[in-house]
Design an enzyme around this catalytic site. Structure first.
Site, PDB file in Angstrom:
ATOM      1  N   LYS A  48       0.799  -1.229   0.000  1.00 36.41           N
ATOM      2  CA  LYS A  48       0.000   0.000   0.000  1.00 36.41           C
ATOM      3  C   LYS A  48       0.831   1.279   0.000  1.00 36.41           C
ATOM      4  CE  LYS A  48      -4.344  -1.536   0.376  1.00 36.41           C
ATOM      5  NZ  LYS A  48      -5.449  -1.108  -0.508  1.00 36.41           N
ATOM      6  N   SER A  86       1.234  -9.825  -0.173  1.00 38.43           N
ATOM      7  CA  SER A  86       0.941  -8.392  -0.212  1.00 38.43           C
ATOM      8  C   SER A  86       1.112  -7.647   1.101  1.00 38.43           C
ATOM      9  CB  SER A  86      -0.467  -8.162  -0.767  1.00 38.43           C
ATOM     10  OG  SER A  86      -1.415  -8.856   0.018  1.00 38.43           O
TER      11      SER A  86
END
Lengths: 324, 324
Positions: free
Chosen positions: B60, B310
């Site tokens: 992110k 992720s």
């Protein structure tokens, strides 16, 4: 000591360079990782050498593979053996499998479950012994003689020491450090690392880190000779050695500036930090050098610090128990 | 669709390349890791892109930093805001701190403790809301208007999508893959990744992975249009989005071959595997793509497979509870 002193040591930089050649394309070149949080907490610029990401989950693969590769092919084909409660066991088993030969490993009955499973998983035969009653050295000699196997010592073997030294070769190729924190058991890793640092970065302070329960290197450096200690209970199962090795000690005595100890509580906090902030799994022994830095046992404001995260072989269940 | 169709999409390869320039020296170039055990289990050649080792513990940061960097300096200086229960919150907070501006983050009251602590730790102001009763979009608009802040959407923002795409730029620069497994929430990551893959490696199959409890992309791809689902309970807190984004969907519809779902139990096993074999900490959402591979939801014998890990933002206590 002059050059004569150096020549008497078990390994030199060229041995580590030769090991690096043998390991090329086989061992992982492990990443050097940063944590800004760690920098902020310590006031230093820290680089973490993530040997927990090495094949077999620890730096031990480097030494074991180097030893097996350098071995006479016929000797190697008869098989190898080792005594180890942990990462050296898995490393020898993996190296043997890659060379298509057999490995027989003597492991204490109370060895960590994950490490035993890994050793068996790599195809080795495991023979258990009683850590407290049996003479492991005698057992190993008997086993080697009876089956024609070659014993690969976990640290008192120049090829093993040189293989472990490749950790520092990679680290110093990528970054400069003022201080290098190295977990110490029998001294295989730190003897290899210190050999490289002395040759390539003489200003770097190589500092050994031991668990309080097994402070043989601290005492030996203080005494100026090998001191045997009674190893107490510790979560750092990879560092429960009572005395520096006969071959590793002269290298360490000459090349290492000092050693420090960390408590189990400090190791646990380092494991938690590695997990939560660096997203890395470390076993207790693998977190000891980081623990020395985090707990301020070694204070290094403004310095460039390398920390060897030496292994990550711990199960999720075991980790949860330690953190609970 | 012809080129006209491509031109209508929110991002193209050049946007991702521009993002990579902005991120240079700021975001980590995360390592691509191998696990021979994983290769043996899957019959594939697997490369793990370890975005859990990214700054802020998740991919992110790439999108948030790209968005803030590209922003008009005066606008940015007034501050930014975001709505997020997790990693986007921390990413915007960190990006704001690096740019010397303020961030106000709306987080649901039940957001993971570690993620909230990280967001506060990066210096952001956190305002909590009730996930079930409050209208988060309305709250965010009011907040932005009242305080002169610029809202940074977690995925429906071309700069965010382009930033996330840099994951694939790095991956494809280092290795070739036949299949690329990508965790999917709102679609920011997969839209960026698929844009890069389409341009640089057209033969690569980009496959999205969602938790069973939030299978909006699977249903949307089947229907050929955005489908809204009711999100059920799942441990994958980063993937609880009910519908693909308005901007991410057209990119995904054009560039992504298919999506699959994984169960919480499969995610848990992937987290355990990552911990014990790869020595990596993954949060549930961060392990979903790996779960699809490990559980055989995607079967890829003989293929070169890239898996995006992720994120890794989970506390040691939370991990222990999940593994218990």
């Amino acid at each position: 000591m002059g050059p004569a002193g150096d020549a008497a040591l078990a390994i030199a930089l060229d041995d580590v360079r030769a090991a690096a050649q043998r390991l090329r394309g086989v061992a992982h070149r492990t990443p050097l990782l940063r944590s800004r949080t760690l920098d902020a907490l310590t006031g230093a610029s820290v680089q973490l050498k993530a040997e927990n990401l090495q094949r077999g989950g620890a730096f031990k693969f480097r030494g074991a593979y180097n030893a097996l590769t350098a071995m006479n092919a016929e000797v190697r084909a008869r098989g190898v053996c080792a005594v180890s409660s942990g990462n050296h066991a898995g490393a020898v088993a993996l190296a043997a499998r890659l060379h298509g030969t057999r490995a027989v490993i003597l492991m204490p009955a109370d060895a960590p479950v994950l490490k035993r499973a890994a050793t068996v998983g790599y195809g080795a035969e495991v023979i258990t012994f009683d850590r407290y009653r049996d003479d492991r050295e005698a057992l190993a000699r008997e086993l080697a003689a009876a089956r024609g196997l070659t014993l690969v010592h976990p640290y008192d073997n120049p090829l093993v020491m040189a293989g472990q030294g490749t950790v520092a070769l990679e680290l110093l190729q990528e970054t400069a450090v003022d201080v290098l924190l190295v977990p110490v058991g029998g001294g295989g890793l730190i003897s290899g690392v210190a050999t490289v640092a002395a040759a390539l970065s003489a200003a770097t302070d190589v500092i050994g880190v031991e668990p309080e329960a097994s402070d043989d290197l601290v005492r030996s450096l203080r005494a100026g000779e090998r001191v045997r200690v009674t190893v107490g209970p510790t979560i750092a199962d990879g560092q429960q050695t009572p005395i520096p090795g006969a071959l590793t000690w002269p290298v360490i005595a000459r090349r290492v500036s000092r050693a420090v100890t960390v408590s189990d509580a400090q190791i646990r906090e380092a494991m938690r930090f590695a997990f939560e902030r660096a997203k890395l799994v470390l076993e207790p022994s693998g977190a000891s050098a980081l623990a020395a830095l985090l707990a301020g046992v070694v204070s290094v404001p403004g310095a460039r610090v390398g920390v060897i995260l030496s292994g990550g072989n711990i199960g999720a269940a075991g980790f949860s128990t330690l953190m609970g």
